[in-house]
Design a protein around this motif. Structure first.
Motif, PDB file in Angstrom:
ATOM      1  N   VAL A 162      50.863  52.286  33.884  1.00  0.00           N
ATOM      2  CA  VAL A 162      49.771  52.627  32.960  1.00  0.00           C
ATOM      3  C   VAL A 162      48.571  51.712  33.193  1.00  0.00           C
ATOM      4  N   LEU A 163      48.821  50.400  33.205  1.00  0.00           N
ATOM      5  CA  LEU A 163      47.727  49.445  33.378  1.00  0.00           C
ATOM      6  C   LEU A 163      47.087  49.591  34.755  1.00  0.00           C
ATOM      7  N   GLY A 164      47.898  49.779  35.795  1.00  0.00           N
ATOM      8  CA  GLY A 164      47.355  49.933  37.137  1.00  0.00           C
ATOM      9  C   GLY A 164      46.474  51.164  37.267  1.00  0.00           C
ATOM     10  N   THR A 165      46.865  52.250  36.595  1.00  0.00           N
ATOM     11  CA  THR A 165      46.034  53.462  36.627  1.00  0.00           C
ATOM     12  C   THR A 165      44.710  53.236  35.912  1.00  0.00           C
ATOM     13  N   VAL A 166      44.752  52.529  34.788  1.00  0.00           N
ATOM     14  CA  VAL A 166      43.516  52.214  34.058  1.00  0.00           C
ATOM     15  C   VAL A 166      42.598  51.344  34.907  1.00  0.00           C
ATOM     16  N   ILE A 167      43.160  50.342  35.573  1.00  0.00           N
ATOM     17  CA  ILE A 167      42.347  49.474  36.429  1.00  0.00           C
ATOM     18  C   ILE A 167      41.787  50.255  37.614  1.00  0.00           C
ATOM     19  N   ALA A 168      42.571  51.193  38.155  1.00  0.00           N
ATOM     20  CA  ALA A 168      42.067  52.027  39.250  1.00  0.00           C
ATOM     21  C   ALA A 168      40.897  52.880  38.779  1.00  0.00           C
ATOM     22  N   ALA A 169      40.983  53.395  37.539  1.00  0.00           N
ATOM     23  CA  ALA A 169      39.866  54.159  36.985  1.00  0.00           C
ATOM     24  C   ALA A 169      38.623  53.285  36.858  1.00  0.00           C
ATOM     25  N   CYS A 170      38.833  52.026  36.480  1.00  0.00           N
ATOM     26  CA  CYS A 170      37.693  51.099  36.410  1.00  0.00           C
ATOM     27  C   CYS A 170      37.097  50.863  37.794  1.00  0.00           C
ATOM     28  N   ARG A 197      33.578  48.424  37.151  1.00  0.00           N
ATOM     29  CA  ARG A 197      33.956  48.216  38.555  1.00  0.00           C
ATOM     30  C   ARG A 197      34.181  46.741  38.841  1.00  0.00           C
ATOM     31  N   ALA A 198      33.328  45.891  38.286  1.00  0.00           N
ATOM     32  CA  ALA A 198      33.478  44.448  38.486  1.00  0.00           C
ATOM     33  C   ALA A 198      34.768  43.941  37.860  1.00  0.00           C
ATOM     34  N   LEU A 199      35.089  44.458  36.661  1.00  0.00           N
ATOM     35  CA  LEU A 199      36.330  44.064  35.994  1.00  0.00           C
ATOM     36  C   LEU A 199      37.537  44.468  36.826  1.00  0.00           C
ATOM     37  N   GLY A 200      37.529  45.701  37.340  1.00  0.00           N
ATOM     38  CA  GLY A 200      38.647  46.163  38.158  1.00  0.00           C
ATOM     39  C   GLY A 200      38.801  45.353  39.427  1.00  0.00           C
ATOM     40  N   SER A 201      37.699  45.070  40.085  1.00  0.00           N
ATOM     41  CA  SER A 201      37.752  44.283  41.318  1.00  0.00           C
ATOM     42  C   SER A 201      38.259  42.870  41.055  1.00  0.00           C
ATOM     43  N   ALA A 202      37.797  42.266  39.958  1.00  0.00           N
ATOM     44  CA  ALA A 202      38.234  40.911  39.618  1.00  0.00           C
ATOM     45  C   ALA A 202      39.725  40.877  39.308  1.00  0.00           C
ATOM     46  N   TRP A 203      40.201  41.891  38.567  1.00  0.00           N
ATOM     47  CA  TRP A 203      41.625  41.951  38.214  1.00  0.00           C
ATOM     48  C   TRP A 203      42.491  42.015  39.471  1.00  0.00           C
ATOM     49  N   VAL A 204      42.142  42.906  40.380  1.00  0.00           N
ATOM     50  CA  VAL A 204      42.926  43.066  41.604  1.00  0.00           C
ATOM     51  C   VAL A 204      42.860  41.809  42.458  1.00  0.00           C
ATOM     52  N   THR A 205      41.676  41.237  42.596  1.00  0.00           N
ATOM     53  CA  THR A 205      41.515  40.047  43.427  1.00  0.00           C
ATOM     54  C   THR A 205      42.348  38.879  42.902  1.00  0.00           C
ATOM     55  N   VAL A 206      42.324  38.692  41.586  1.00  0.00           N
ATOM     56  CA  VAL A 206      43.043  37.558  40.986  1.00  0.00           C
ATOM     57  C   VAL A 206      44.553  37.738  41.097  1.00  0.00           C
ATOM     58  N   PHE A 207      45.065  38.875  40.654  1.00  0.00           N
ATOM     59  CA  PHE A 207      46.515  39.029  40.566  1.00  0.00           C
ATOM     60  C   PHE A 207      47.158  39.349  41.912  1.00  0.00           C
ATOM     61  N   ARG A 208      46.436  40.016  42.804  1.00  0.00           N
ATOM     62  CA  ARG A 208      47.028  40.313  44.108  1.00  0.00           C
ATOM     63  C   ARG A 208      47.096  39.081  44.986  1.00  0.00           C
ATOM     64  N   ASN A 209      46.261  38.084  44.721  1.00  0.00           N
ATOM     65  CA  ASN A 209      46.230  36.885  45.548  1.00  0.00           C
ATOM     66  C   ASN A 209      46.818  35.660  44.851  1.00  0.00           C
ATOM     67  N   THR A 210      47.500  35.871  43.734  1.00  0.00           N
ATOM     68  CA  THR A 210      48.158  34.784  43.009  1.00  0.00           C
ATOM     69  C   THR A 210      49.661  34.961  43.096  1.00  0.00           C
ATOM     70  N   PRO A 211      50.426  33.927  43.434  1.00  0.00           N
ATOM     71  CA  PRO A 211      51.886  34.050  43.474  1.00  0.00           C
ATOM     72  C   PRO A 211      52.446  34.474  42.121  1.00  0.00           C
ATOM     73  N   LEU A 212      53.500  35.281  42.156  1.00  0.00           N
ATOM     74  CA  LEU A 212      54.099  35.771  40.912  1.00  0.00           C
ATOM     75  C   LEU A 212      54.575  34.622  40.030  1.00  0.00           C
ATOM     76  N   ALA A 213      55.124  33.570  40.641  1.00  0.00           N
ATOM     77  CA  ALA A 213      55.604  32.438  39.844  1.00  0.00           C
ATOM     78  C   ALA A 213      54.469  31.808  39.039  1.00  0.00           C
TER      79      ALA A 213
END
Length: 216
Positions: free
Chosen positions: A31-39, A48-64
Motif C-alpha cells: 500500500v505504502l509503496g504504491t502511494v509513494i510510486a504515485a507521488c 515528486r520530491a517527497l517520493g524521490s527522497a523516500w526512495v533514496t533514503v530507505f533504499r540506500n539505508t541498511p535494514l538494521a
C-alpha cells in the motif's frame, strides 16, 4: 531432527509469528509503496520530491539501521508500541521503497496514449492513475514485486533479532542459548520454516504472473 520433533509445537508457534509479521509488513509495504510510486509520477513537484527522497533514503539505508531508528526513534517522538509493531513498521518502510520502484517501472511501461485518453474523457490525475494506469501496470510488475516480497520474508529474520518475540528467529535463539540444543540442528528447523514461507509464495506468484499474462 530430534530437536525439530521434540520442539515441534514451538517451531509452529514461531512459524505463525513470522507469518503474521510478514503478512502485516507485506500489506503495509504494498500500500505504502504504491502511494509513494504515485507521488513519484505526480505532476505536483513537492510530491515528486517527497517520493524521490523516500526512495533514496530507505533504499540506500541498511535494514538494521531502519529498524534501530524505528524502535528507538519513534518512542522519542511520542509513538509507543510493542517491538512487534515496530518490526512491522521498519519492514514496511524499508520494503516500500523497493515496491515503489517496481510499481513505477510498471506505470512507465503503460503506453502514454492510455493516460492521454483518460485525460481526454475528463478524468483527473488520481482517477486516471487508479482506474486506468495502475490496473495495467500491476500486470507487468508481478515478477519484481514477487522478488521484493520474498526478500522481505527473509529480511524478517533481521527484525526478529530485535526481540519482537514469537517468531522463528526467537525460537532458534531460545533453543540454542536457553535450552542448550545444538545450533546446527536447531537452525535447520528455522531454515525449514522460512522455506515453507518462501517456496509457496514463489510458486503462487509464478502462477499469478502466468494467469495475468494470458489475460492481457
Amino acid at each position: 531432527m530430534g530437536v525439530l520433533i521434540e520442539q515441534f509445537p514451538l517451531y509452529v508457534s514461531g512459524f505463525l509469528g513470522t507469518l503474521r509479521l510478514c503478512v502485516f509488513a507485506a500489506i503495509g509495504s504494498l500500500v505504502l509503496g504504491t502511494v509513494i510510486a504515485a507521488c513519484r509520477v505526480s505532476p505536483v513537484p513537492p510530491l515528486r520530491a517527497l517520493g524521490s527522497a523516500w526512495v533514496t533514503v530507505f533504499r540506500n539505508t541498511p535494514l538494521a539501521v531502519v529498524l534501530f531508528a524505528v524502535a528507538f526513534g519513534l518512542p522519542e517522538l511520542g509513538v509507543n508500541g510493542s517491538y512487534f509493531w515496530f518490526g512491522v513498521a521498519g519492514l514496511t518502510f524499508y520494503t516500500s521503497a523497493f515496491v515503489c520502484e517496481a510499481v513505477r517501472s510498471g506505470i512507465n511501461s503503460v503506453p502514454p496514449g492510455q493516460a492521454e485518453a483518460a485525460r481526454a474523457v475528463g478524468l483527473t490525475f488520481t482517477q486516471s492513475l487508479s482506474l486506468v494506469i495502475l490496473p495495467q501496470a500491476f500486470r507487468t510488475v508481478v515478477p519484481p514485486l514477487g522478488s521484493v516480497i520474498i526478500a522481505m520474508i527473509k529480511n524478517s529474520a533481521i527484525a526478529g533479532a530485535f526481540g519482537i518475540g514469537g517468531d522463528l528467529f526467537a525460537v532458534g535463539s531460545t533453543l540454542t542459548s536457553a535450552q542448550g540444543y545444538a545450533a546446527a540442528a536447531t537452525l535447520f528447523g528455522v531454515l525449514l520454516g522460512y522455506l515453507v514461507l518462501t517456496i509457496p509464495a514463489g510458486i503462487g506468484l509464478a502462477r499469478l504472473e502466468k494467469k495475468l499474462a494470458v489475460a492481457r
